[in-house]
Design a protein around this motif. Structure first.
Motif, PDB file in Angstrom:
ATOM      1  N   SER A  46       0.829  -1.209   0.000  1.00 20.12           N
ATOM      2  CA  SER A  46       0.000   0.000   0.000  1.00 20.12           C
ATOM      3  C   SER A  46       0.866   1.263   0.000  1.00 20.12           C
ATOM      4  CB  SER A  46      -0.936   0.005   1.214  1.00 20.12           C
ATOM      5  OG  SER A  46      -0.186   0.017   2.423  1.00 20.12           O
ATOM      6  N   ALA A  47       2.015   1.207   0.681  1.00 16.80           N
ATOM      7  CA  ALA A  47       2.934   2.351   0.683  1.00 16.80           C
ATOM      8  C   ALA A  47       3.523   2.567  -0.700  1.00 16.80           C
ATOM      9  CB  ALA A  47       4.045   2.137   1.706  1.00 16.80           C
ATOM     10  N   LEU A  48       3.859   1.467  -1.387  1.00 14.91           N
ATOM     11  CA  LEU A  48       4.366   1.561  -2.748  1.00 14.91           C
ATOM     12  C   LEU A  48       3.314   2.185  -3.651  1.00 14.91           C
ATOM     13  CD1 LEU A  48       6.330   0.924  -5.064  1.00 14.91           C
ATOM     14  CD2 LEU A  48       5.370  -1.385  -5.142  1.00 14.91           C
ATOM     15  N   ALA A  49       2.068   1.772  -3.501  1.00 16.12           N
ATOM     16  CA  ALA A  49       0.984   2.342  -4.308  1.00 16.12           C
ATOM     17  C   ALA A  49       0.813   3.829  -4.008  1.00 16.12           C
ATOM     18  CB  ALA A  49      -0.321   1.594  -4.041  1.00 16.12           C
ATOM     19  N   ALA A  50       0.967   4.223  -2.744  1.00 16.33           N
ATOM     20  CA  ALA A  50       0.808   5.632  -2.354  1.00 16.33           C
ATOM     21  C   ALA A  50       1.902   6.496  -2.956  1.00 16.33           C
ATOM     22  CB  ALA A  50       0.819   5.754  -0.830  1.00 16.33           C
ATOM     23  N   VAL A  51       3.156   6.031  -2.887  1.00 15.09           N
ATOM     24  CA  VAL A  51       4.268   6.787  -3.455  1.00 15.09           C
ATOM     25  C   VAL A  51       4.126   6.883  -4.969  1.00 15.09           C
ATOM     26  CG1 VAL A  51       6.765   6.802  -3.837  1.00 15.09           C
ATOM     27  CG2 VAL A  51       5.851   6.247  -1.577  1.00 15.09           C
ATOM     28  N   GLY A  52       3.770   5.763  -5.615  1.00  9.69           N
ATOM     29  CA  GLY A  52       3.588   5.775  -7.069  1.00  9.69           C
ATOM     30  C   GLY A  52       2.436   6.658  -7.493  1.00  9.69           C
ATOM     31  N   ASN A  53       1.370   6.651  -6.716  1.00 11.80           N
ATOM     32  CA  ASN A  53       0.207   7.480  -7.009  1.00 11.80           C
ATOM     33  C   ASN A  53       0.563   8.960  -6.902  1.00 11.80           C
ATOM     34  OD1 ASN A  53      -2.786   7.504  -7.463  1.00 11.80           O
ATOM     35  ND2 ASN A  53      -2.751   8.600  -5.520  1.00 11.80           N
ATOM     36  N   SER A  54       1.319   9.327  -5.879  1.00 14.51           N
ATOM     37  CA  SER A  54       1.729  10.720  -5.682  1.00 14.51           C
ATOM     38  C   SER A  54       2.713  11.171  -6.756  1.00 14.51           C
ATOM     39  CB  SER A  54       2.387  10.886  -4.306  1.00 14.51           C
ATOM     40  OG  SER A  54       1.511  10.487  -3.282  1.00 14.51           O
ATOM     41  N   TYR A  55       3.494  10.235  -7.254  1.00 11.63           N
ATOM     42  CA  TYR A  55       4.525  10.560  -8.239  1.00 11.63           C
ATOM     43  C   TYR A  55       3.939  11.240  -9.462  1.00 11.63           C
ATOM     44  CZ  TYR A  55       8.136   9.716 -11.774  1.00 11.63           C
ATOM     45  OH  TYR A  55       9.049   9.856 -12.776  1.00 11.63           O
ATOM     46  N   GLU A  56       2.764  10.804  -9.903  1.00 13.33           N
ATOM     47  CA  GLU A  56       2.157  11.399 -11.093  1.00 13.33           C
ATOM     48  C   GLU A  56       1.838  12.867 -10.884  1.00 13.33           C
ATOM     49  OE1 GLU A  56       2.222   9.963 -13.795  1.00 13.33           O
ATOM     50  OE2 GLU A  56       2.544   7.889 -13.208  1.00 13.33           O
ATOM     51  N   ILE A  57       1.503  13.248  -9.655  1.00 12.11           N
ATOM     52  CA  ILE A  57       1.207  14.655  -9.365  1.00 12.11           C
ATOM     53  C   ILE A  57       2.500  15.456  -9.225  1.00 12.11           C
ATOM     54  CG2 ILE A  57       0.160  16.239  -7.704  1.00 12.11           C
ATOM     55  CD1 ILE A  57      -1.955  14.121  -7.172  1.00 12.11           C
ATOM     56  N   THR A  58       3.534  14.848  -8.652  1.00  9.25           N
ATOM     57  CA  THR A  58       4.809  15.564  -8.530  1.00  9.25           C
ATOM     58  C   THR A  58       5.371  15.917  -9.905  1.00  9.25           C
ATOM     59  OG1 THR A  58       6.192  13.550  -8.509  1.00  9.25           O
ATOM     60  CG2 THR A  58       5.345  14.330  -6.390  1.00  9.25           C
ATOM     61  N   LEU A  59       5.001  15.146 -10.924  1.00  8.65           N
ATOM     62  CA  LEU A  59       5.489  15.434 -12.275  1.00  8.65           C
ATOM     63  C   LEU A  59       4.993  16.792 -12.777  1.00  8.65           C
ATOM     64  CD1 LEU A  59       5.216  11.956 -14.055  1.00  8.65           C
ATOM     65  CD2 LEU A  59       7.279  13.130 -13.247  1.00  8.65           C
ATOM     66  N   ILE A  60       3.849  17.252 -12.269  1.00 10.42           N
ATOM     67  CA  ILE A  60       3.353  18.581 -12.657  1.00 10.42           C
ATOM     68  C   ILE A  60       4.320  19.662 -12.152  1.00 10.42           C
ATOM     69  CG2 ILE A  60       1.502  20.273 -12.366  1.00 10.42           C
ATOM     70  CD1 ILE A  60      -0.464  17.986 -12.187  1.00 10.42           C
ATOM     71  N   PHE A  61       4.739  19.525 -10.902  1.00 15.09           N
ATOM     72  CA  PHE A  61       5.697  20.485 -10.351  1.00 15.09           C
ATOM     73  C   PHE A  61       7.033  20.400 -11.082  1.00 15.09           C
ATOM     74  CE2 PHE A  61       2.986  19.323  -6.587  1.00 15.09           C
ATOM     75  CZ  PHE A  61       2.286  20.509  -6.551  1.00 15.09           C
ATOM     76  N   ILE A  62       7.466  19.180 -11.363  1.00 16.60           N
ATOM     77  CA  ILE A  62       8.728  18.987 -12.079  1.00 16.60           C
ATOM     78  C   ILE A  62       8.646  19.608 -13.467  1.00 16.60           C
ATOM     79  CG2 ILE A  62      10.259  17.240 -13.078  1.00 16.60           C
ATOM     80  CD1 ILE A  62       9.606  15.459 -10.686  1.00 16.60           C
ATOM     81  N   ALA A  63       7.449  19.598 -14.062  1.00 16.39           N
ATOM     82  CA  ALA A  63       7.267  20.179 -15.394  1.00 16.39           C
ATOM     83  C   ALA A  63       7.658  21.658 -15.402  1.00 16.39           C
ATOM     84  CB  ALA A  63       5.815  20.022 -15.844  1.00 16.39           C
ATOM     85  N   PHE A  64       7.240  22.393 -14.377  1.00 22.36           N
ATOM     86  CA  PHE A  64       7.583  23.816 -14.307  1.00 22.36           C
ATOM     87  C   PHE A  64       9.079  23.999 -14.065  1.00 22.36           C
ATOM     88  CE2 PHE A  64       3.062  24.159 -13.824  1.00 22.36           C
ATOM     89  CZ  PHE A  64       2.747  25.410 -14.317  1.00 22.36           C
ATOM     90  N   ALA A  65       9.660  23.174 -13.194  1.00 19.80           N
ATOM     91  CA  ALA A  65      11.102  23.263 -12.950  1.00 19.80           C
ATOM     92  C   ALA A  65      11.876  22.932 -14.222  1.00 19.80           C
ATOM     93  CB  ALA A  65      11.493  22.303 -11.826  1.00 19.80           C
TER      94      ALA A  65
END
Length: 470
Positions: A46-65
């Motif tokens: 479940s922790a792996l799923a949570a980190v992977g799930n959050s990763y897709e949203i962090t990509l939005i922030f990385i896009a601006f950087a």
């Protein structure tokens, strides 16, 4: 050290410049791989799923950087090629100021909308708290993400790809150790994974900026540089905004696809989370090589040497295809072994999903790598409209097909959307590349050479006709 990419044999220059970039992105991806490894092995599925799930949203922030990185990098490369050192320094200062403003805005929006974004992608209730916790800590570290990206963009623009490699190698290996320490010794769970990344990225960012400003002291400018220039800001924005939009729309597309995948349950989510990180390792690596080709292109455009761009395209293709051979073989033959890094159950649904994903996508790395080389040249030359057309073609096809094919074919239909989008977009990107001035010059030269070859034949025919008339 700074390196001029406008002199020397293009293939040798490009390879020496790009290979350290490839190594850098491998270590950059170790941040995310380490997070997933520690979460999956020491906390649970479940922790792996949570980190992977959050990763897709962090990509939005990385896009601006990333947009700030590439906007600064391309313009600074052009100025470095043209030997306009005062403007070069002003462009860097302008990027640092504007990036700080963008970062603060994103931190505010991210804090306010974090839960809404997670619910938008159908995050299951059992992993929602951990996903939100990971994102909250990640958002606190956004200044480190932004300024580290800008720093690496400056190094690349100056022809230095080795310094970022050294920083990333040290920080990524440290991240793995701190991840394990926080999770196993301090029992911090998902929060430990997030705080480890926060600390290691922070150290890397500070050290990179220190080296950048020390390097600047050695660059002699023809006049005192200004701290901010609206003219240069607009030029940076012309490159940065399309790059940000590209990455944002890709991230939004990935979020939409993640939402479709989430409807199949946590086991499929975990398998996809593990496999997509392996896929992103390759795609991000090739994207980084494309960024290096953008720097090479921009320097040569600034130095008014467009003929070297065509040679760079051929060298870039050779480089990425040589890298594809072992990567494709590894994913096809040993995908299951690699996925065991993240997954304990070797026979469950998650493992089967991950293996299927890698086997469908990996053969098409030869195709998408060619697109990313072509995209790099388009961006380095400032052909942003053509660049965006190729990018949106891929994105739209992947998102639409994932939605449409998931109904009749399940997860298999979702995975097939990637290769279809890649193939069509590659054709579009290469067609756009062929319209560039470097190819037009070559075509003109070829026509002139052909005309010269045909001149004696035409003269002989004219003389023969004259003899006949006489």
């Amino acid at each position: 050290m700074n390196k001029d990419l406008t002199v020397g044999k293009p293939e040798s220059v490009l390879w020496r410049f790009c290979l350290p970039l490839f190594g850098s992105i491998i270590f950059q991806q170790l941040y995310n791989l380490a997070d997933s490894f520690v979460a999956g092995k020491f906390v649970g599925e479940s922790a792996l799923a949570a980190v992977g799930n959050s990763y897709e949203i962090t990509l939005i922030f990385i896009a601006f950087a990333f947009g700030c990185n590439i906007g600064c990098s391309v313009i600074v490369s052009q100025l470095f090629g043209a030997k306009r050192m005062a403007d070069l320094k002003t462009a860097v200062y302008t990027t640092l100021i504007s990036s700080g403003v963008v970062c603060l805005l994103l931190m505010g929006l991210g804090t306010l909308l974090c839960t809404d974004l997670l619910q938008l992608i159908n995050t299951p209730e059992d992993i929602l708290p951990d996903s939100k916790l990971y994102l909250d800590i990640y958002i606190l570290g956004l200044p480190f993400v932004f300024y580290y990206n800008v720093a690496t963009g400056i190094f690349s623009a100056l022809g230095d790809s080795k310094t970022p490699f050294y920083f990333l190698a040290a920080s990524s290996l440290s991240n793995i150790a701190v991840d394990i320490l926080f999770v196993t010794a301090f029992k911090m769970g998902v929060a430990g994974v997030a705080w480890a990344t926060f600390l290691c990225q922070g150290v890397s960012c500070v050290l990179a900026l220190v080296v950048v400003f020390r390097r600047f002291r050695t660059i002699e400018a023809e006049k005192k540089p200004a701290l901010f220039s609206w003219t240069l800001f607009k030029k940076i924005a012309v490159v940065a905004v399309p790059s940000i939009l590209q990455q944002c729309f890709i991230s939004v597309g990935n979020i939409v696809i993640q939402g479709v995948i989430n409807t199949f349950g946590s086991s499929v989510m975990a398998g996809y989370s593990a496999a997509v990180k392996m896929n992103n390792l390759v795609i991000t690596s090739f994207t980084t090589l494309g960024n290096g080709i953008s720097n090479y292109t921009a320097q040569n455009i600034g130095a008014e040497k467009p003929e070297r761009v065509r040679q760079g395209f051929g060298a870039g293709l050779k480089l990425v295809w040589l890298l594809c051979v072992p990567l494709v073989a590894l994913y096809l033959l040993a995908g299951g072994v690699l996925l065991r890094i993240f997954l304990d159950d070797t026979t469950g649904t998650a493992m089967q999903v991950g293996i299927q994903f890698l086997r469908i996508l990996s053969p098409f790395y030869f195709v998408v790598s060619a697109k990313l080389v072509s995209d790099g040249i388009l961006r380095g030359a400032g052909m942003m409209k053509q660049f965006m057309v190729a990018t949106f073609t891929d994105l739209v096809l992947r998102v639409v097909l994932a939605e449409v094919l998931s109904g009749p074919f399940g997860t298999l239909g979702i995975w097939c959307a990637w290769p279809i989008g890649w193939c069509v977009a590659t054709v579009v990107s290469i067609c756009c590349y062929r319209t560039g001035p470097w190819n037009q010059g070559v075509e003109t030269a070829e026509l002139e050479a052909k005309a010269k070859q045909e001149e004696p034949i035409a003269e002989a025919e004219a003389e023969e006709e004259a003899d006949i008339v006489t």
